[in-house]
Every structure is written in C-alpha cells, then in structure tokens.
Design a protein around this motif. Structure first.
Motif, mmCIF file in Angstrom:
data_model
loop_
_atom_site.group_PDB
_atom_site.id
_atom_site.type_symbol
_atom_site.label_atom_id
_atom_site.label_comp_id
_atom_site.label_asym_id
_atom_site.label_seq_id
_atom_site.Cartn_x
_atom_site.Cartn_y
_atom_site.Cartn_z
ATOM 1 N N ILE A 108 0.229 -1.391 -0.065
ATOM 2 C CA ILE A 108 0.280 -0.536 -0.037
ATOM 3 C C ILE A 108 1.154 1.571 -0.079
ATOM 4 O O ILE A 108 0.492 2.207 -0.560
ATOM 5 N N VAL A 109 2.104 1.202 0.414
ATOM 6 C CA VAL A 109 3.145 2.617 0.919
ATOM 7 C C VAL A 109 3.716 2.744 -1.109
ATOM 8 O O VAL A 109 3.399 3.998 -1.191
ATOM 9 N N LEU B 155 2.045 1.855 -3.492
ATOM 10 C CA LEU B 155 0.588 1.639 -4.443
ATOM 11 C C LEU B 155 0.487 3.781 -4.299
ATOM 12 O O LEU B 155 0.057 4.138 -4.980
ATOM 13 N N GLU B 156 0.472 4.303 -3.168
ATOM 14 C CA GLU B 156 0.797 5.089 -2.795
ATOM 15 C C GLU B 156 1.603 6.438 -3.347
ATOM 16 O O GLU B 156 0.882 7.013 -3.862
ATOM 17 N N ARG B 157 2.715 5.651 -2.795
ATOM 18 C CA ARG B 157 3.843 6.651 -4.164
ATOM 19 C C ARG B 157 3.558 6.917 -5.298
ATOM 20 O O ARG B 157 3.695 8.168 -5.272
ATOM 21 N N GLU B 158 3.026 5.860 -6.051
ATOM 22 C CA GLU B 158 2.649 5.939 -7.040
ATOM 23 C C GLU B 158 1.615 7.024 -7.801
ATOM 24 O O GLU B 158 2.141 7.080 -8.621
ATOM 25 N N ARG B 159 0.449 6.522 -6.586
ATOM 26 C CA ARG B 159 -0.528 8.193 -7.030
ATOM 27 C C ARG B 159 -0.071 9.198 -6.923
ATOM 28 O O ARG B 159 -1.132 10.150 -7.773
ATOM 29 N N GLN B 160 0.713 9.709 -6.384
ATOM 30 C CA GLN B 160 1.024 11.119 -5.982
ATOM 31 C C GLN B 160 1.877 11.496 -6.717
ATOM 32 O O GLN B 160 2.578 11.173 -7.685
#
Length: 407
Positions: A399-400, A402-407
C-alpha cells in the motif's frame, strides 16, 4: 547501507543468472560481504569466475569440495550469513525447498541456516502460475520464507507476463530496508514515520444480559499483525480492539473496547487526526434491541431475540473522511471479488483486503491467511497464503508503494 552485513547468494539455473552478477556487484558497493553458491545448472549460464570477481570471495558449488579443512563448508556458510538470498529461484529449487530436499550445495546450506531466507523467483509465466508452484510457494511462506515477487514484462521465452527476476537495484533496496528496519536508521526503512495509523481488531461483544452476549470467531490475530507492521514501519500506532488474548505489539497504544458502539466512539475520537485507518475488526452487524439488566431465566419452549442494526463504522468513516486513507477488510465465504468491489465503492474506502474465511488456513483464529487487495481504479493484487505477521508487512509495504505511485 549494508556495512558489515553478510549476504549469502544462492544462484540457481535460469537465464536470469546474469542479473545475479549485477546483484552481487551492487550489494558489494552497498558495503555488504557477499558469498555465492551456484547450482550446476546455474554454471551453464554464467561461469563461477564472474561471481568470484564481483564478490572477491570464493564461489561454492560442490558440497564435498571443502576449501578450508578447519570447517564444513555448507555449515560454515549457513552460520556466517545474516541473510540468505535465492536469486534467481527456479521452480525446481522452490520445489526442493518446500519438500526439504538437500541434494546439492545450495539446498543443503538452505536447510542448515537459521538466517532469514528470501526467495526471488524467475521463470516462465505459466510455470509461475502452475498449481504445484503456487502450492510450494505457499508452503515455504508458512515455513517463514519471504518472497521477492517477480515483475511483469517480456520474458526470455518470448512470453509477456509475470516471471522476470526483480531488478538488482530493487532487491538491494529491499535488503537495505530489511536491515535498517531493525535499527531504525533510514526514512526509507520507516516510510510511515510521522503518520498516525489507527487499526481496529478483534470481535465485538453485544450484551444480551449480564452473563450472555453475541459475538463472532475473530481472534484479532490479523489486526494485531497489521498494527505491529505499521508500528515497525514508523507509524504512531493506535490499536483499538475488542476482547482478545493476543499480546499487544511493542510501540503501540492500545485501547480495549467491548461493543460495536464502544469501538465506534473510540475510532471517532482518533479519526480527525489519523492519516491511515485500517479497519480489520469483525464488528457485529446486529445487537440485541433490549439488554436485560438481570440474567434471563430459562423458560419452557423457544425464545425470540429481537436484533437491531449497529452503526456501520467503515461506512461512517467513508462519509466523513477528508485526507485519511481508509482500508477495510472483507471476510467472505463466496464471491469474494464481487462483494469486495461492491464494498469498496459503497463504503468509499481506498482499499479492501478480502479473504475467503471458508478456505483452509485463511479463516478466523488461524495463524495464516490469504488476502486479495482491491483498490480504486480497478487495482488488484493477490498475496499468497502465509503467516499473518509476514502477510501484514507485505500488505503495508504494498500500500505504501501504491500510494507513492498515486502521488
């Protein structure tokens, strides 16, 4: 990053062996001491001399070739290692490991070591997806072996799919994070540092009278594992749990509750300042409409218990969230994907972690679990069955990422 760390690299036979040469180089550049064991098949692709030059150490390939008469080579290597990497790991060596075979230097040493073992598979996409390979990977995960998942792309066999050995740079990054996590040295090893994470766990108890209650079979094991994982990764962790017998993880603030209403109040108190909320508790959907102040006495014939709905905590948080990342769990017995996706949308969650509790080794009270991760924008990721502790860390890291990729 890896100064004074001993890495034992076991290289097995596949075209990805050439990446292992680069991996040795990068590990050495990061400060690690690296020793290499090769299978006979691996030597068909790359000569031992390449690894010797890059590691500046002897290369081992024969159980009976004792380079130092003062020690038994495979035992000495097993004891020397701080971490054992099997990269690339073929379907063949994974099968041997899962069944405890020891017919060469690599597998003999793997059985003898007490160091953490990481396996980086590399093979044809259909081989990686074969039931036998999946079964062997699951068994190794249960045995405590960790996996570096292969990446997707063009394979040497001509197929496009999942099966490529992870890039050396990424493997070194993971190894560095593993060691630094133990000492808390870097931000990369503690990606949740500075974040407040609220985790709910366990069952709730809905009282009928002073001696009886309604509840479920949740043990809290998965929720406690999630709390332990986020705490290890640096989060300011709040664990809100119903009645369980699990030991509270280190560096976790624990708030015990009993009923669904108790849990709702506790979560609401923490929610405004939370960055992540992980709702892994098995909260009762219904409670008795009337709670008797005295014990209900047994009467002739049947009894009727009227139930009323409890507040849906996940849906309530989904309506109120502003900046929070909301992660829910879905324990299902059928149609896991359908119900998980529906729950993701209906409750305005960011991720739903779903499992089939009717599947052996994945239900309430077990030490293992298999999780399907569903995210917005049709993101999907499957985690194989493994211990809940290892699974929780893999989930949080994913999840960490994936959240980096979304930023």
């Amino acid at each position: 990053m890896l100064m004074n760390k001993n890495i034992l690299l076991c290289v097995t036979g596949g075209i990805a062996v050439y990446k292992s040469v680069a991996l040795v180089s990068k590990l050495v550049q990061a400060g690690a001491s690296v020793k290499v064991i090769m299978t006979d098949s691996a030597k068909q692709f790359v000569q031992p001399l390449s690894f010797q030059v890059m590691s500046r150490n002897d290369v081992y390939d024969d159980t009976f070739d004792e380079k130092d008469s003062r020690v038994i080579a495979h035992i000495d290597l097993a004891d020397w290692a701080d971490l054992v990497l099997v990269a690339p790991a073929t379907a063949n060596v994974i099968a041997k490991m899962a069944n405890g075979l020891a017919d060469d230097m690599v597998t003999t040493t793997l059985l003898a070591t007490t160091a953490p073992i990481w396996v980086a598979p590399a093979m044809n996409v259909h081989m990686y997806d074969h039931p036998a390979v999946k079964r062997n990977i699951e068994q190794l995960a249960l045995d405590g072996v960790s996996f570096i998942e292969p990446s997707e792309g063009f394979l040497a066999c001509g197929y496009v799919g999942k099966g490529r050995l992870e890039e050396p740079e990424k493997i070194v990054e993971l190894v560095s994070a593993f060691f630094n996590e133990k000492t808390g040295l870097t931000q990369e090893a503690r990606p949740l540092a500075g974040k407040k994470v609220v985790v709910t766990a366990g069952p709730t108890r809905e009282r009928i009278d002073p001696v009886r209650y309604l509840s479920n079979f949740s043990s809290g094991k998965m929720g406690f594992a999630m709390a332990e994982a986020v705490a290890k990764l640096g989060a300011d962790t709040i664990l809100i749990s119903g009645p369980v017998s699990e030991k509270v993880p280190e560096n976790v603030h624990y708030i015990p509750v009993e009923s669904a209403q108790d849990m709702l109040r506790a979560v609401e108190n923490e929610f405004p300042t939370a960055d992540w909320v992980i709702k892994s508790a098995a909260v009762a959907d219904y409670r008795p409409a009337v709670v008797h102040s005295k014990k209900m006495k047994k009467q002739p014939g049947n009894a009727v218990l009227e139930l009323e709905r409890t507040t849906d905590i996940l849906a309530t948080l989904g309506e109120r969230k502003t900046h929070q990342l909301l992660i829910g769990f879905a324990a299902e017995t059928n149609d896991v994907e359908t119900y998980a996706k529906e729950k993701l949308a209906r409750k305005n969650a960011d991720y739903i972690l779903a499992n089939d509790v009717s599947e052996e080794g994945s239900g309430f009270g077990t030490d293992t679990n298999r999780i399907h991760l569903f995210g917005k924008n049709n993101h999907y990721h499957e985690f194989p069955q493994m211990t809940k502790s290892a699974l929780a860390m893999d989930i949080v890291r994913k999840i960490v990422e994936l959240e980096r990729e979304r930023q």
